[in-house]
Design a protein around this motif. Structure first.
Motif, short mmCIF file in Angstrom:
data_model
loop_
_atom_site.label_atom_id
_atom_site.label_comp_id
_atom_site.label_asym_id
_atom_site.label_seq_id
_atom_site.Cartn_x
_atom_site.Cartn_y
_atom_site.Cartn_z
N ILE A 1 0.93 -0.97 0.08
CA ILE A 1 -0.07 -0.15 0.20
C ILE A 1 0.97 1.33 0.01
O ILE A 1 1.65 1.41 0.82
CB ILE A 1 -0.94 0.02 1.32
CG1 ILE A 1 -1.64 -1.20 1.18
CG2 ILE A 1 -1.63 1.28 1.24
CD1 ILE A 1 -2.80 -1.30 0.02
N ILE A 2 0.58 2.23 -0.82
CA ILE A 2 1.37 3.45 -1.02
C ILE A 2 0.19 4.69 -0.61
O ILE A 2 -0.78 4.34 -1.43
CB ILE A 2 2.11 3.58 -2.15
CG1 ILE A 2 3.13 4.67 -2.18
CG2 ILE A 2 1.30 3.61 -3.33
CD1 ILE A 2 4.22 4.69 -3.02
N GLY A 3 0.67 5.85 -0.14
CA GLY A 3 -0.24 7.00 0.04
C GLY A 3 0.90 8.25 -0.20
O GLY A 3 2.22 8.26 0.46
N VAL A 4 0.28 9.16 -1.03
CA VAL A 4 1.20 10.58 -1.09
C VAL A 4 0.63 11.60 -0.41
O VAL A 4 -0.68 11.73 -0.54
CB VAL A 4 1.12 10.74 -2.71
CG1 VAL A 4 2.17 11.99 -2.96
CG2 VAL A 4 1.93 9.31 -3.18
N GLN A 5 1.51 12.28 0.11
CA GLN A 5 0.99 13.63 0.82
C GLN A 5 1.52 14.60 -0.12
O GLN A 5 2.66 14.95 -0.40
CB GLN A 5 1.71 13.71 2.15
CG GLN A 5 1.18 15.19 2.77
CD GLN A 5 2.01 15.26 4.20
OE1 GLN A 5 3.35 15.56 4.25
NE2 GLN A 5 1.34 15.18 5.27
N ALA B 1 5.85 9.91 0.15
CA ALA B 1 4.87 8.91 0.00
C ALA B 1 5.41 7.93 1.23
O ALA B 1 6.27 8.05 1.70
CB ALA B 1 5.19 8.19 -1.23
N VAL B 2 4.20 7.39 1.89
CA VAL B 2 4.56 6.23 2.77
C VAL B 2 4.22 4.85 2.10
O VAL B 2 3.12 4.84 1.14
CB VAL B 2 3.59 6.39 3.93
CG1 VAL B 2 4.32 7.39 5.18
CG2 VAL B 2 2.26 6.79 3.54
N LEU B 3 4.96 3.95 2.38
CA LEU B 3 4.81 2.54 1.57
C LEU B 3 4.87 1.60 2.58
O LEU B 3 6.06 1.65 3.52
CB LEU B 3 5.95 2.43 0.73
CG LEU B 3 6.23 1.00 0.02
CD1 LEU B 3 5.15 0.81 -0.95
CD2 LEU B 3 7.50 0.94 -0.62
N SER B 4 3.91 0.69 2.75
CA SER B 4 4.16 -0.38 3.45
C SER B 4 4.57 -1.77 3.01
O SER B 4 4.48 -2.00 1.79
CB SER B 4 2.36 -0.90 4.15
OG SER B 4 1.83 -1.43 3.14
N ASN B 5 4.89 -2.48 3.81
CA ASN B 5 5.65 -3.93 3.40
C ASN B 5 5.14 -4.88 4.60
O ASN B 5 5.32 -5.01 5.59
CB ASN B 5 7.18 -3.99 3.52
CG ASN B 5 7.72 -5.15 2.84
OD1 ASN B 5 7.26 -6.40 3.25
ND2 ASN B 5 8.55 -5.09 1.80
N GLU C 1 -0.69 -3.46 -6.19
CA GLU C 1 -1.85 -3.38 -5.11
C GLU C 1 -2.18 -1.97 -5.00
O GLU C 1 -3.18 -1.57 -5.32
CB GLU C 1 -1.47 -4.13 -3.93
CG GLU C 1 -2.38 -4.17 -2.78
CD GLU C 1 -3.21 -5.17 -3.23
OE1 GLU C 1 -4.38 -5.04 -2.16
OE2 GLU C 1 -3.25 -6.19 -3.64
N GLY C 2 -1.40 -1.22 -4.11
CA GLY C 2 -2.13 0.12 -3.90
C GLY C 2 -1.53 0.98 -4.79
O GLY C 2 -0.63 0.74 -5.74
N VAL D 1 1.05 8.78 -11.45
CA VAL D 1 0.43 7.82 -10.61
C VAL D 1 1.42 6.95 -10.22
O VAL D 1 2.55 6.71 -10.92
CB VAL D 1 -0.65 6.91 -11.15
CG1 VAL D 1 -2.02 8.05 -11.31
CG2 VAL D 1 -0.52 6.43 -12.64
N ILE D 2 1.58 6.40 -9.08
CA ILE D 2 2.49 5.41 -8.65
C ILE D 2 1.77 4.33 -7.81
O ILE D 2 0.68 4.19 -7.30
CB ILE D 2 3.10 6.25 -7.58
CG1 ILE D 2 4.49 5.52 -7.00
CG2 ILE D 2 2.35 6.48 -6.24
CD1 ILE D 2 5.38 6.47 -6.05
N THR D 3 2.48 3.14 -8.34
CA THR D 3 1.88 1.79 -7.62
C THR D 3 2.92 1.07 -6.85
O THR D 3 4.00 1.11 -7.13
CB THR D 3 1.29 0.93 -8.92
OG1 THR D 3 2.93 0.50 -9.68
CG2 THR D 3 0.64 1.44 -9.79
N ALA D 4 2.30 0.35 -5.86
CA ALA D 4 3.10 -0.37 -4.95
C ALA D 4 2.92 -1.96 -5.35
O ALA D 4 1.62 -2.45 -5.46
CB ALA D 4 2.67 -0.37 -3.66
#
Length: 524
Positions: A64-68, A74-78, A490-491, A503-506
């Motif tokens: 999952i990725i989210g951008v400020q 961006a924050v990216l989960s693993n 996914e994200g 656009v950015i993808t995880a």
């Protein structure tokens, strides 16, 4: 960690579910690929060009990725390591990691989602604690320090901020199953929706857990007569691990036979020994409270309502954020179009599909007038249900609905798969399942016209869809994720730099993040 540039590949609910569906799908050797479809006309004036690739250094897990937008971070989960990366995306052609935080999860816990606060130096992370309630952690994006935390529902799977950052919502999926061997009963905690109100500093002011009511009496809900099941990982023998192969009936032989393991809400539960505890088949009893599993959330721009996908039930729950109540359910029906439904070495988009949408991702567009779904599918149909003309799982489409009424306006039909095929990335081995699988999507406004960008999990790509005419959404461009390995976007998130859209993808199965630039087509 490295970055690289490379070339991209261009390119109602009241309906009668009466089309015949092939009773059996045969898996045959790969022979050759032949197109038998009308490929979307190349009249689009947009390109989706891959401009950089970030490698996390891990083989998988980037989910999952989210951008400020205000800081272009961006924050990216693993999920595999329990870590959060903070990325600098201000130079889209050179994504750079500025921090990595290990959340210190304990055994049995999993980091399932992250989101960046719209303005504060704060990100939210949700942790699935298995058979115990999950939790929300509010953390500093600079230091990783915990600022606040909260116990939420079972199996939190997605976390989303409102546009102004005053509201945070969590989809508590509650999808874990347990087995009680004495009575041979399978059971699962019920899903829920967490509604969290935040202070101006990002701390938790209040929290309410919204339970999901029985939706069976809602007129728009289609009642499926059975024959669908979900594959779930379940520790059937209680040894604390998930065995990929297991001798369920104790005869000393592990083969492909199906074995009756127990019961869920009065229905038989089977397992296949060669799949073991990794794929136990839970029957879908439509609208069982235990199977109302919130998947993802879209909050309206004015933060008055939220729309929550209930994937297995092919429905969306509507939450009034002012009264803090679930006020309605929209049944999403089935997408009907031609597709390729056989893995036989020939790609022919000429077979009839009636597929329950069963969306994963959802977003709002046009100032909240519409919500848009990525119709991935999550259940499976057995041969008996196919013979009874029951719909299959997954619309293989992106669908547009009126947010005020839940009325279907239009969907993409088979454009997603046809566009993937035209760009030589259609996953023909998935034809008998859910095709290219639209997973998550994000709204993008281009020249005042709403669009959505959707990640195609099995095709390894992003497709851009114009909603200039909401009744006829149109795929206008495709961007391919780098590499030949299994990528599984996914994200997905959108951001702007100097007026340019990205656009950015995880990509969870390759441990990478891909950045795409959306640009106008230049005439040759």
């Amino acid at each position: 960690m490295y970055n690289t540039q490379h070339n991209s590949y261009i390119a109602t609910i009241t309906m009668k579910l009466s089309l015949k569906i092939s009773p059996l799908i045969k898996l045959l050797p790969f022979l050759c690929l032949v197109a038998c479809a009308s490929i979307p006309s190349p009249t689009a004036n947009w390109h989706v060009d891959a401009v950089s690739l970030y490698d996390s250094g891990h083989d998988k897990g980037t989910e999952i990725i989210g951008v400020q937008q205000t800081t272009l971070r961006a924050v990216l989960s693993n999920f595999d390591t329990g870590e959060v990366d903070v990325l600098d995306v201000s130079k889209p052609t050179h994504l750079k990691r500025t921090a990595r935080f290990n959340l210190g999860l304990t055994k049995g816990e999993e980091l399932t989602s992250v989101a960046f606060h719209p303005t504060l130096d704060v990100f939210a992370a949700v942790i699935d604690a298995g058979n115990s309630p999950g939790r929300l952690e509010m953390r500093s994006a600079s230091t990783g320090a915990v600022l606040d935390r909260l116990t939420v529902g079972f199996g939190p799977d997605a976390v989303v901020f409102s546009g102004d950052g005053s509201v945070l919502m969590i989809a508590n999926e509650g999808e874990d199953f347990l087995f009680e061997p004495l009575n041979k009963q399978f059971f699962s905690p019920e899903g829920s929706i967490s509604l969290v109100r935040l202070s101006k500093t990002g701390h938790i002011n209040s929290h309410k857990n919204l339970e999901l009511a029985d939706v069976i009496n809602h007129q728009t809900i289609v009642i499926n007569q059975g024959g669908r099941f979900m594959e779930r990982e379940i520790d059937w023998n209680g040894d604390g691990k998930i065995s990929k192969k297991i001798d369920f009936n104790g005869d000393g032989v592990i083969d492909k036979k199906k074995v009756l393991l127990g019961y869920f809400e009065g229905r038989d539960v089977f397992g296949t020994e060669t799949s073991g505890e990794k794929k136990i088949l839970i029957p879908v009893k439509t609208h069982s409270p235990a199977l109302l599993e919130p998947e993802y959330i879209a909050i309206s721009p004015d933060a008055s309502k939220a729309y929550v996908t209930l994937q297995e039930d092919d429905a969306v729950a509507v939450v009034d954020l002012r009264t803090e109540q679930v006020i309605s359910y929209y049944g999403l029906g089935a997408s009907q179009h031609k597709t390729d439904s056989h893995y036989d070495g020939w790609v022919k988009f000429d077979q009839a599909l009636t597929g329950l949408r069963e969306p994963d991702g959802i977003t709002t567009v046009a100032d909240g007038r519409y919500f848009v779904t990525a119709d991935e599918g999550d259940t499976d149909s057995d041969s008996a249900s196919l013979a009874d003309n029951q719909p299959t799982s997954g619309g293989r489409s992106v669908s547009v609905f009126d947010a005020a009424t839940g009325t279907l306006l239009g969907d993409t039909g088979n454009q997603l798969d046809e566009t993937a095929f035209a760009n030589k990335i259609y996953p023909e081995r998935r034809s008998s399942k859910k095709g290219s699988e639209p997973e998550m999507l994000v709204a993008v406004e281009l020249d005042g016209i709403p669009h959505v960008a959707v990640g195609m999990e099995r095709a390894g790509a992003v497709e851009l869809i114009s909603l200039a005419d909401p009744r006829h959404p149109k795929v206008v461009a495709l961007g391919k994720i780098a590499g030949d390995e299994n990528k599984s976007p996914e994200g997905i998130a959108h951001f702007e730099v100097a007026g340019e859209h990205y656009v950015i993808t995880a990509n969870e199965m390759s441990g990478t993040v891909e950045c795409f630039k959306i640009s106008r087509h230049r005439a040759e």
